[in-house]
Design an enzyme around this catalytic site. Sequence first.
Site, PDB file in Angstrom:
ATOM      1  N   GLY A 145       0.734  -1.227  -0.107  1.00  0.00           N
ATOM      2  CA  GLY A 145       0.090   0.073  -0.119  1.00  0.00           C
ATOM      3  C   GLY A 145       0.954   1.319   0.064  1.00  0.00           C
ATOM      4  O   GLY A 145       2.017   1.340  -0.457  1.00  0.00           O
ATOM      5  N   ARG A 146       0.320   2.455   0.471  1.00  0.00           N
ATOM      6  CA  ARG A 146       1.133   3.586   0.537  1.00  0.00           C
ATOM      7  C   ARG A 146       2.536   3.521   1.171  1.00  0.00           C
ATOM      8  O   ARG A 146       3.540   4.008   0.622  1.00  0.00           O
ATOM      9  CB  ARG A 146       0.169   4.654   1.192  1.00  0.00           C
ATOM     10  N   ILE A 147       2.387   2.943   2.304  1.00  0.00           N
ATOM     11  CA  ILE A 147       3.472   2.770   3.251  1.00  0.00           C
ATOM     12  C   ILE A 147       4.474   1.798   2.459  1.00  0.00           C
ATOM     13  O   ILE A 147       5.681   2.071   2.645  1.00  0.00           O
ATOM     14  CB  ILE A 147       3.038   2.500   4.650  1.00  0.00           C
TER      15      ILE A 147
ATOM     16  N   ARG B  18      -2.275  -8.960  -1.793  1.00  0.00           N
ATOM     17  CA  ARG B  18      -3.617  -9.672  -2.570  1.00  0.00           C
ATOM     18  C   ARG B  18      -3.622  -9.370  -3.804  1.00  0.00           C
ATOM     19  O   ARG B  18      -4.364 -10.240  -4.617  1.00  0.00           O
ATOM     20  CB  ARG B  18      -4.624  -9.313  -1.732  1.00  0.00           C
TER      21      ARG B  18
ATOM     22  N   ILE C 147       6.155  -2.554  10.928  1.00  0.00           N
ATOM     23  CA  ILE C 147       5.687  -1.359  11.143  1.00  0.00           C
ATOM     24  C   ILE C 147       4.439  -0.986  10.957  1.00  0.00           C
ATOM     25  O   ILE C 147       4.024  -0.285  10.688  1.00  0.00           O
ATOM     26  CB  ILE C 147       6.372  -0.056  10.346  1.00  0.00           C
TER      27      ILE C 147
ATOM     28  N   ARG D 174       0.677  -3.359  12.287  1.00  0.00           N
ATOM     29  CA  ARG D 174       0.151  -3.490  13.575  1.00  0.00           C
ATOM     30  C   ARG D 174       0.829  -5.020  14.393  1.00  0.00           C
ATOM     31  O   ARG D 174       1.310  -5.775  13.628  1.00  0.00           O
ATOM     32  CB  ARG D 174      -1.339  -3.909  13.453  1.00  0.00           C
TER      33      ARG D 174
ATOM     34  N   GLU E  54       0.009  -3.829  23.134  1.00  0.00           N
ATOM     35  CA  GLU E  54       0.899  -2.573  23.478  1.00  0.00           C
ATOM     36  C   GLU E  54      -0.168  -1.810  24.603  1.00  0.00           C
ATOM     37  O   GLU E  54      -1.489  -1.812  24.646  1.00  0.00           O
ATOM     38  CB  GLU E  54       0.357  -1.477  22.509  1.00  0.00           C
TER      39      GLU E  54
ATOM     40  N   HIS F  86       6.147   2.567  19.477  1.00  0.00           N
ATOM     41  CA  HIS F  86       5.255   2.929  18.283  1.00  0.00           C
ATOM     42  C   HIS F  86       5.339   4.496  17.891  1.00  0.00           C
ATOM     43  O   HIS F  86       4.612   5.282  17.951  1.00  0.00           O
ATOM     44  CB  HIS F  86       3.777   2.736  18.950  1.00  0.00           C
TER      45      HIS F  86
ATOM     46  N   GLY G  27       5.915   5.347  14.579  1.00  0.00           N
ATOM     47  CA  GLY G  27       5.967   5.365  13.056  1.00  0.00           C
ATOM     48  C   GLY G  27       5.488   6.773  12.563  1.00  0.00           C
ATOM     49  O   GLY G  27       6.307   7.495  11.558  1.00  0.00           O
TER      50      GLY G  27
END
Length: 317
Positions: free
Chosen positions: A155-157, A178, A234, A236, A265, A283, A285
């Site tokens: 995806g974007r990240i 996918r 990075i 979940r 967390e 966390h 990010g």
Amino acid sequence: MTKLLITRRIAEPVLEQAQKLFDCTVRDQGGLSVEEAADAMRHYDAILPTLGDEFTAEAFQLAGEPRCKILGNFGVGYNHIDTDAAAKAGVAVTNTPDVLTDATADIGMTLLLSTARRAGEGERMVRAGQWEGFGPKVGLGTHVTGKTVGIVGMGRIGQAVARKCHYGFDMDVIYFNRSEKEVSHPAKRMDTLADLMGAADFVVVTVPGGAETRKLIDADALAAMKPEGIFVNISRGEVVDEDALIDVLKRGAITGAGLDVYENEPHVPADLIALENCVLLPHLGSATTETRQAMGQMALDNIIAWSEGREPPQKVN
């Protein structure tokens, strides 16, 4: 006047705007429990929540017919919100994509480099007064430039990490997703997750959280990695079987791991903390001043759009 609850203290300019526009309450504590989330939905017209606020199916059930009509989530991930239950209750859910892409990808690169070059171990050595000076075999790590990076979730990240790896470190990029992705740089899609895990020198996980990806990285996936491989998460915490990861790190079945997220967390297992071949971040990010302000602004902008009778731009349900 519309009653708005902001569940954490966010950037001051965004708070000031919210307080001018709405009857605004800021809750500067930990995450909302299921019962607290339900109570909030009964008493507020709009809520700006974030990770750790438990807007589960049970919360919506407890809320009955909620007064709240929008959850303007602070964060791109929203697996702490049951979006189906929200839709059934007539509650819109929005998120904050795009604005945190590069900041999160930068943390991915931080972890990749820190783990490969044993930066965490080196810093602990220096701070403990245990460094005895330069030696040809002191702190030997893994070379990064020219290696192969495997991206799980393009995806974007994921694409931002891939760009940084390819253009910044001359790395070959492979990915598992996918669906086929159109990317702006050379990248090869692998047929299976196992194929990617086995071919990559570095694996970076960037998939969204949720039921579909829970423990996607399990013992079998980790077993497919090279002994020299380095694993970075990075996305979940629940995407990874934490016990399986601890096992391969303890046995030295992979060289190391870099983690910014954890299954429960803020709890981090003692076994992970004890490992020298694991770099652990809290966390971070999206944790830049600019990014967090942009996230707060986008979350608020969605709530403003709803309050004006417009469709929230980042609605996800």
